[in-house]
Scaffold this motif. Structure first.
Motif, short mmCIF file in Angstrom:
data_model
loop_
_atom_site.label_atom_id
_atom_site.label_comp_id
_atom_site.label_asym_id
_atom_site.label_seq_id
_atom_site.Cartn_x
_atom_site.Cartn_y
_atom_site.Cartn_z
N PRO A 91 -1.48 13.59 -3.86
CA PRO A 91 -0.34 12.78 -4.32
C PRO A 91 0.25 11.82 -3.28
CG PRO A 91 -0.13 14.97 -5.20
CD PRO A 91 -1.34 14.99 -4.29
N VAL A 92 0.47 12.27 -2.05
CA VAL A 92 1.11 11.39 -1.06
C VAL A 92 0.19 10.22 -0.73
CG1 VAL A 92 1.99 11.22 1.29
CG2 VAL A 92 2.55 13.22 -0.10
N ARG A 93 -1.07 10.54 -0.45
CA ARG A 93 -2.01 9.48 -0.09
C ARG A 93 -2.29 8.59 -1.29
NH1 ARG A 93 -6.51 10.12 4.21
NH2 ARG A 93 -5.87 7.96 4.32
N LEU A 94 -2.18 9.20 -2.49
CA LEU A 94 -2.38 8.43 -3.72
C LEU A 94 -1.36 7.30 -3.78
CD1 LEU A 94 -2.90 10.10 -7.17
CD2 LEU A 94 -1.24 8.30 -6.95
N VAL A 95 -0.10 7.63 -3.50
CA VAL A 95 0.95 6.62 -3.54
C VAL A 95 0.70 5.57 -2.47
CG1 VAL A 95 3.41 6.23 -3.15
CG2 VAL A 95 2.67 8.17 -4.54
N LEU A 96 0.35 6.02 -1.27
CA LEU A 96 0.12 5.07 -0.16
C LEU A 96 -1.04 4.13 -0.47
CD1 LEU A 96 0.57 7.40 2.94
CD2 LEU A 96 2.12 5.60 2.16
N THR A 97 -2.04 4.64 -1.22
CA THR A 97 -3.20 3.81 -1.54
C THR A 97 -2.87 2.83 -2.65
OG1 THR A 97 -4.66 5.64 -0.97
CG2 THR A 97 -5.61 3.87 -2.26
N ALA A 98 -2.10 3.29 -3.63
CA ALA A 98 -1.87 2.47 -4.82
C ALA A 98 -0.77 1.43 -4.62
CB ALA A 98 -1.52 3.35 -6.00
N VAL A 99 0.24 1.77 -3.86
CA VAL A 99 1.44 0.91 -3.79
C VAL A 99 1.13 -0.52 -3.32
CG1 VAL A 99 3.58 0.57 -2.49
CG2 VAL A 99 3.19 2.70 -3.72
N PRO A 100 0.38 -0.71 -2.24
CA PRO A 100 0.16 -2.10 -1.80
C PRO A 100 -0.46 -2.98 -2.88
CG PRO A 100 -0.55 -0.58 -0.11
CD PRO A 100 -0.26 0.24 -1.31
N ALA A 101 -1.47 -2.45 -3.56
CA ALA A 101 -2.14 -3.25 -4.60
C ALA A 101 -1.19 -3.52 -5.76
CB ALA A 101 -3.39 -2.53 -5.10
N LEU A 102 -0.42 -2.52 -6.13
CA LEU A 102 0.50 -2.71 -7.25
C LEU A 102 1.61 -3.69 -6.89
CD1 LEU A 102 0.74 0.98 -8.53
CD2 LEU A 102 -0.54 -0.91 -9.53
N VAL A 103 2.11 -3.60 -5.68
CA VAL A 103 3.16 -4.53 -5.24
C VAL A 103 2.60 -5.96 -5.20
CG1 VAL A 103 4.53 -5.23 -3.24
CG2 VAL A 103 4.54 -2.84 -3.99
#
Lengths: 366, 212
Positions: free
Chosen positions: B79-91
Motif C-alpha cells: 500500500p505505501v509504495r503503491l501510493v508513492l508509485t501512483a501519485v506522480p502519474a495521477l497528479v
C-alpha cells in the motif's frame, strides 16, 4: 516451431467480422433495419471508429495472419513445393464454390450474382481473371482477396532462396517493389489497372505479417523488423493518400497497425480455450466460410423469408453457412490436400517424409 | 546490463510516454498555441497522426501509456509504495486535464487505463483467472467508450482510438523478448522512464504561461 494457437482464435474472430459485415450489407441493401447492428454501432463500433470497417478488419486480419504463417512455411519448403501446396490449399475449394454459384446463377437462384452469366464468366472466375477483364460478372466477389494472396505467394516463392540466406533482403525488396509499383500504377480507369492497384495497396499488409513471422523465428532482428514495418505502414498511408478509389476504407492505416499489434499479442496466447480442438477445427474451416457465406446469405433468406420472417431466415442462413462450409472442408479441402501429400510422398518411406506429412495433418495455413 | 523482467514493461511504456509526452505537450502544444506548423511537424501530422487517428500530437496516447504502466506497476506493490508509485502519474494527468484542457472530465477517459494495467498484472500473476481478467479488462475499456459517449464534447478527439493503441502497445510490452529487455536496460531508456511525468508537468506549466 510452436503452433500459434492464438492465431486460430484470431482467424475465427476475423471470419465472424467478415460474415457480420456482409449481413449488415444485406440488411442495408434491402432498406431493412437491424436493431442489433444499430445498437452495436452506437455503443462500440462508432466510438472506436470501426463502424465502416468490420469486413475490412476481418480481411486484413486474414492477410496479416497469412503473412506470419506463410513465412514459417517458406523456411521449410522449396519454391516449387511452396507454390504447389498453396495451390492445392486454395484452388480446389475456390473452383468448387465458383462452379456451384455459377450453376445457381444459371438456374436463376439469387446467390449474390448480378446479371446473366455464361461459360466465359465461369472460366474467368475460376482463374480470377474476371477482376482484370471488363464486362465480366463476379460469381463470388470475396475472391478478390485471393488475387492479393496469390501475388504474395509468388513473391515469397521467388525470394525463398534469398530468405534463407539473407532474411533481411526480401523485406527490403518488398518495400522497394511496393514503392515503385505505387508510383507506376496510379491510373485505375480499367479493371486490370484497378485490380493491380488493389493488389499493390494490400500487399504491405501481408509483408507486415511476414516481418512479424521473421522476428518471431529469430531470422530478423526485432528492431530491423520494426523499421521495415514502419516503412510498410508509410506505404499503406501513401497508397491511401494517392488514390481516390483504393482502398476505399476509411482509417485503413490505423486499422492495419492495430491488427499487427493484435497479431503480435495473439502469437503469444496459448492454452485454455485458444488451444482447444474446437478452436482449431473452426479455424480450419474459415477459408470455406469465407468463400461460401455470401452465396448462402443471399440464397437462404430468399428461400425462407417469405414463410419464416427475416430474423429466423438469417439465423438459418448462419447455420446453413456453417453446414455448407463444413461439408466443403471435409469433402473438398481435406481430401485434396491429403491426396496431394500422398502424391508428394510417393516412393518415399516414412523416414524421408517431412514431419508434418508423417502426422498427416492438413495444413492449417493458406 | 540486464533489467528485471517484471519492470521491463513499465520502463518501456514510461520511456515511450516520456517521449510522446514531450512531443505532444511541450513541442506540439507550444507550436499550437503560437499558431505554428513547421514542416517536420506538419509531415508527421499528415503521415502519422492523421492516418493513425492519434490527435493532439500523441499527447493523450502518452498519458494513457503512462497510466497503463502505472496500473501495471502498482499491481505488485504494498500500500505505501503503491501510493508513492501512483501519485506522480495521477497528479501529472490531473495537471494536464486542468491546465491544458481546462476539463477534468477527461480523467474519465484516461483513468480506466490504470485499471487495465492493474488487471493485466493480476491476470499474468495468477491472482485473477484469465476469463475474469479478460472480462474486467473489456469492462475498463468499455468505461472509456462510455465516458466518450457521455461527454459529447470529447468525441472529436477520438480518445477510444488512442486507448486502443495504448492497450495494444501495453499488451505487447508486458511479454518482453530479449531485445525489449535490452532496450529497457539501456541508460537512456531508464532515464526517460524516470522522468515520464515531467513532460506532462512542463506542458501544464506552458499552458499556464502561453496565452492561447
Amino acid at each position: 516451431m510452436r503452433y500459434l494457437h492464438g492465431l486460430d482464435a484470431l482467424r475465427i474472430v476475423a471470419s465472424v467480422m467478415v460474415v457480420y459485415d456482409h449481413l449488415h450489407g444485406w440488411f442495408a441493401s434491402g432498406g431493412q433495419r437491424w436493431r442489433f447492428d444499430e445498437n452495436l454501432d452506437a455503443a462500440v463500433l462508432g466510438p472506436l471508429r470501426l463502424d465502416a470497417l468490420m469486413g475490412a478488419f476481418g480481411i486484413c486480419t486474414f492477410f496479416v495472419v497469412s503473412g506470419v504463417v506463410i513465412t514459417h512455411a517458406a523456411f521449410r519448403e522449396s519454391p516449387g513445393r511452396f507454390v504447389a501446396r498453396r495451390a492445392v490449399r486454395i484452388v480446389p475449394l475456390l473452383w468448387a464454390v465458383v462452379l456451384l454459384v455459377w450453376v445457381l446463377a444459371v438456374v436463376h437462384v439469387p446467390a449474390g450474382v448480378t446479371g446473366p452469366v455464361d461459360v466465359r464468366d465461369l472460366l474467368t472466375n475460376l482463374t480470377l481473371t474476371n477482376f482484370f477483364v471488363p464486362n465480366q460478372t463476379g460469381l463470388d466477389l470475396v475472391t478478390w482477396t485471393l488475387a492479393v494472396q496469390i501475388a504474395y505467394y509468388l513473391f515469397v516463392a521467388a525470394t525463398i532462396p534469398l530468405l534463407r540466406r539473407w532474411p533481411w533482403l526480401p523485406p527490403a525488396l518488398a518495400v522497394t517493389v511496393v514503392s515503385v509499383l505505387l508510383s507506376v500504377v496510379h491510373d485505375e480507369s480499367t479493371p486490370a489497372t484497378h485490380m493491380l492497384r488493389v493488389i499493390i495497396t494490400f500487399l504491405p499488409i501481408l509483408f507486415i505479417g511476414q516481418l512479424v513471422g521473421l522476428a518471431r523465428l529469430g531470422r530478423l532482428h526485432p528492431l530491423a523488423a520494426l523499421a521495415y514495418g514502419v516503412l510498410q505502414c508509410l506505404l499503406l498511408a501513401r497508397a491511401d493518400m494517392t488514390s481516390d478509389l483504393t482502398p476505399a476504407i476509411p482509417g485503413y492505416t490505423r486499422m492495419v497497425v492495430c491488427i499487427a499489434l493484435l497479431v503480435i499479442v495473439c502469437c503469444r496466447l496459448d492454452g485454455g480455450l485458444v488451444a482447444g480442438r474446437w478452436t482449431r477445427g473452426v479455424a480450419n474451416r474459415t477459408y470455406a466460410v469465407f468463400l461460401v457465406h455470401v452465396p448462402v446469405l443471399y440464397v437462404t433468406p430468399h428461400l425462407l423469408s417469405t414463410t419464416t420472417g427475416t430474423t429466423l431466415a438469417f439465423l438459418i442462413a448462419i447455420v446453413a453457412t456453417a453446414v455448407v462450409a463444413d461439408l466443403l472442408y471435409r469433402f473438398v479441402e481435406v481430401p485434396c490436400v491429403r491426396w496431394y501429400r500422398k502424391w508428394e510422398n510417393r516412393g518415399r518411406n516414412s523416414a524421408e517424409r517431412a514431419p508434418d506429412d508423417l502426422a498427416g495433418r492438413v495444413e492449417a495455413a493458406r | 546490463m540486464t533489467a528485471d523482467i517484471r519492470t521491463v514493461p513499465v520502463t518501456l511504456l514510461r520511456a515511450g510516454a516520456a517521449l510522446l509526452g514531450a512531443y505532444g505537450y511541450v513541442l506540439g502544444l507550444w507550436l499550437a498555441r503560437h499558431g505554428l506548423n513547421p514542416e517536420p511537424v506538419a509531415t508527421v501530422r499528415e503521415w502519422v497522426n492523421r492516418p493513425l487517428g492519434l490527435g493532439e500530437d500523441f499527447g493523450p496516447l502518452a498519458v494513457m501509456l503512462l497510466l497503463a504502466a502505472t496500473g501495471y506497476a502498482i499491481g505488485g506493490r504494498r500500500p505505501v509504495r503503491l501510493v508513492l508509485t501512483a501519485v506522480p502519474a495521477l497528479v501529472a494527468t490531473a495537471c494536464v486535464c486542468f491546465f491544458v484542457y481546462h476539463d477534468m472530465a477527461r480523467l474519465l477517459e484516461f483513468l480506466p487505463l490504470v485499471l487495465i494495467g492493474l488487471v493485466t498484472r493480476w491476470t499474468l500473476g495468477g491472482t485473477l483467472p484469465t476469463w475474469a481478467g479478460v472480462l474486467l479488462g473489456a469492462a475498463c475499456f468499455g468505461a472509456v467508450i462510455a465516458a466518450d459517449d457521455a461527454l459529447p464534447g470529447l468525441r472529436r478527439w477520438w480518445y477510444p482510438v488512442a486507448a486502443t493503441f495504448a492497450a495494444l502497445l501495453f499488451l505487447v510490452a508486458v511479454r518482453p523478448g530479449p531485445t525489449a529487455t535490452a532496450v529497457a536496460a539501456h541508460p537512456v531508456t531508464r532515464g526517460l522512464a524516470l522522468v515520464a511525468e515531467v513532460p506532462l508537468l512542463v506542458g501544464s506549466a506552458l499552458a499556464l504561461v502561453v496565452v492561447p
